[in-house]
Design a protein around this motif. Structure first.
Motif, mmCIF file in Angstrom:
data_model
loop_
_atom_site.group_PDB
_atom_site.id
_atom_site.type_symbol
_atom_site.label_atom_id
_atom_site.label_comp_id
_atom_site.label_asym_id
_atom_site.label_seq_id
_atom_site.Cartn_x
_atom_site.Cartn_y
_atom_site.Cartn_z
ATOM 1 N N ASN A 179 -7.133 1.867 -3.973
ATOM 2 C CA ASN A 179 -7.527 3.081 -3.235
ATOM 3 C C ASN A 179 -9.007 3.416 -3.425
ATOM 4 O OD1 ASN A 179 -5.920 4.430 -1.445
ATOM 5 N ND2 ASN A 179 -5.968 6.324 -2.669
ATOM 6 N N VAL A 182 -11.126 4.218 -0.251
ATOM 7 C CA VAL A 182 -10.856 5.544 0.327
ATOM 8 C C VAL A 182 -11.549 6.618 -0.526
ATOM 9 C CG1 VAL A 182 -9.048 7.218 0.881
ATOM 10 C CG2 VAL A 182 -8.652 4.770 1.290
ATOM 11 N N ARG A 215 -7.411 -3.103 8.535
ATOM 12 C CA ARG A 215 -6.434 -2.409 7.672
ATOM 13 C C ARG A 215 -7.135 -1.391 6.768
ATOM 14 N NH1 ARG A 215 -4.043 -7.554 7.255
ATOM 15 N NH2 ARG A 215 -5.105 -8.029 5.302
ATOM 16 N N LYS A 218 -8.388 1.614 8.781
ATOM 17 C CA LYS A 218 -7.240 2.477 9.154
ATOM 18 C C LYS A 218 -6.739 3.258 7.955
ATOM 19 C CE LYS A 218 -5.204 0.442 13.245
ATOM 20 N NZ LYS A 218 -4.367 -0.677 13.716
ATOM 21 N N LYS A 219 -6.764 2.619 6.799
ATOM 22 C CA LYS A 219 -6.298 3.296 5.584
ATOM 23 C C LYS A 219 -7.189 4.511 5.294
ATOM 24 C CE LYS A 219 -5.302 2.177 0.806
ATOM 25 N NZ LYS A 219 -5.155 1.143 -0.184
ATOM 26 N N GLN A 221 -8.940 6.169 7.513
ATOM 27 C CA GLN A 221 -8.663 7.176 8.559
ATOM 28 C C GLN A 221 -7.315 7.859 8.344
ATOM 29 O OE1 GLN A 221 -9.196 4.492 11.929
ATOM 30 N NE2 GLN A 221 -11.228 5.352 12.361
ATOM 31 N N ASP A 222 -6.303 7.058 7.988
ATOM 32 C CA ASP A 222 -4.963 7.624 7.783
ATOM 33 C C ASP A 222 -4.930 8.619 6.617
ATOM 34 O OD1 ASP A 222 -4.083 6.186 9.898
ATOM 35 O OD2 ASP A 222 -3.048 4.624 8.730
ATOM 36 N N ALA A 223 -5.858 8.426 5.675
ATOM 37 C CA ALA A 223 -5.910 9.364 4.538
ATOM 38 C C ALA A 223 -6.663 10.640 4.935
ATOM 39 C CB ALA A 223 -6.592 8.675 3.355
ATOM 40 N N GLY A 224 -7.100 10.701 6.181
ATOM 41 C CA GLY A 224 -7.828 11.890 6.648
ATOM 42 C C GLY A 224 -9.261 11.925 6.132
ATOM 43 N N LEU A 256 -11.084 1.404 17.072
ATOM 44 C CA LEU A 256 -10.765 2.336 15.981
ATOM 45 C C LEU A 256 -11.557 3.647 16.102
ATOM 46 C CD1 LEU A 256 -10.842 -0.233 13.015
ATOM 47 C CD2 LEU A 256 -8.820 0.614 14.225
#
Ligand code: XIL
Length: 389
Positions: A179, A182, A215, A218-219, A221-224, A256
């Motif tokens: 992580n 991120v 990937r 996106k990770k 982005q998906d975590a905001g 993306l």
């Protein structure tokens, strides 16, 4: 009379040996400048070194400000320079860079906050995860907040992926878990909300590594967490420029919703001893004269390959200029390129658009021509479209 004859003789010897302090003046303004040519399409940048930041060479300085809108520090914002000890930062050169850029109306693309290479020795010695986490957090907070809004962008994380698209085995992965990318973006955004944030890597146009980069993005982005763009480094060889992969990558990254930049463009003309592609800085090989064939100058046939390589790349960049924010060359002129010393020390490479005497190369004129023709063609397309309406 005789003295001036001797002086002229000495001068011409120095010039013919390529002595940089007696460079013939750089003067391609009449033929067009890179930044003027691509104005409205994408930013054109170059990596600059310490001497260039210190404005040691007036001719080279003029070449930079004539041709480029943006600069990336080749080394001086890397952790080993900017953060040499646990509790000591050295901002002297990076502050100078920002002042130089402001004075000359250049944007600065910061490179780089988190990278496994060129780390200070105190970090390389760390054994426990807590120390690494503390370093990681302090480093990002301190460096990014100092330059908030003063830099156009940061390469927040550099080279976190392996060739197969999995996470690179680095001190950050090992001690912080996967992580960390991120987290790096989260911290960078908090510290520097007014600077754009990029993920940067080489070979991410190649399918497997590209999938890994997608990937990863996106990770984030998906975590905001905020991310503005992706940097494809663009260290290629004249014998292998994967145009189809590059085009697919531009399209897939743009989907993306982020900017695509080419952040470290150069085209090596020399053989790669291991036959690998990309720019793994840890790679190195012994010097061998067979690996250094052009010490006496670049043969026409290779110069042509270089020109065609740059031509096809810039055609592609123009085609997708709506998705590409920036194209940065990794150095101003051939004499300065890191490719003279990587992956083999002491070679003579010719990867950039200006030669060792700062003269624009055929590739320079070619890419300017492409844009001129492109504009003419586009105007006639638009005209035809109007006529057909
Ligand atoms: C290179 C510099 O150009 C060299 O001067 C230095 O010795 C090693 O690093 N990918 C990157 C850049 O992200 O930081 C590297 O720069 C080249 C490969």
């Amino acid at each position: 009379m005789r003295d001036s004859f001797i002086l002229t003789g000495i001068l011409s010897i120095l010039l013919s040996t390529g002595c940089t302090s007696f460079r013939s003046p750089y003067e391609p303004k009449q033929t067009g400048s890179l930044k003027g040519t691509f104005k409205g399409d994408f930013t054109i940048g170059t990596a600059i070194n310490t001497d260039q930041i210190r404005e040691k060479d007036a001719t080279g300085g003029k070449l930079i400000t004539d041709n480029f809108d943006a600069v990336t520090p080749e080394n001086i914002m890397k952790a080993e320079v900017i953060h040499p000890e646990w509790d000591r930062y050295d901002f002297s050169l990076s502050d100078k860079l920002v002042a130089y850029a402001q004075k000359n109306n250049l944007k600065v693309n910061g490179h780089t906050l988190i990278w496994h290479s060129q780390l200070p020795s105190f970090v390389r010695r760390m054994k426990d995860a807590d120390s690494v986490r503390q370093y990681f957090t302090n480093h990002i907070k301190t460096v990014a907040s100092r330059y908030d809004g003063k830099l156009e962008s940061w390469d927040v994380v550099n080279e976190a992926l392996e060739e197969d698209g999995s996470m690179r085995r680095s001190i950050f992965l090992e001690k912080l878990g996967d992580n960390f990318v991120v987290e790096a973006f989260r911290l960078a955004r908090q510290a520097s909300p007014n600077t754009k944030l990029y993920y940067n890597d080489y070979n991410i146009e190649e399918p497997a590594k590209r999938a890994g980069a997608i990937r990863l993005i996106k990770k984030i982005q998906d975590a905001g967490v905020h991310i503005d763009g992706v940097g494809i480094q663009g260290h290629w060889n004249v014998n292998y420029i994967p145009l189809k992969h590059i085009e697919d990558a531009i399209i897939e990254f743009a989907v993306l919703g982020i900017d695509v930049a080419f952040t470290e463009l150069d085209l090596s003309v020399l053989p790669n001893p291991r036959n690998t592609i990309g720019a793994d800085v840890d790679q190195n090989a012994e010097y061998d004269a067979k690996l250094n064939p052009y010490t006496g100058g670049l043969p026409d046939s290779v110069q042509k390959k270089l020109t065609v390589g740059y031509e096809s790349l810039f055609r592609l960049f123009m085609k997708h200029s709506d998705k590409i924010g920036r194209v940065t060359l990794w150095g101003v002129h051939d004499g300065q390129s890191w490719l003279n010393n990587w992956p083999v020390m002491g070679r003579t490479n010719y990867p950039l658009l200006f030669d060792r005497q700062l003269k624009p190369k055929p590739a320079f004129y070619k890419i300017i021509k492409i844009k001129e023709n492109y504009s003419v063609n586009n105007q006639s397309h638009q005209k035809n479209a109007r006529i057909n309406q």
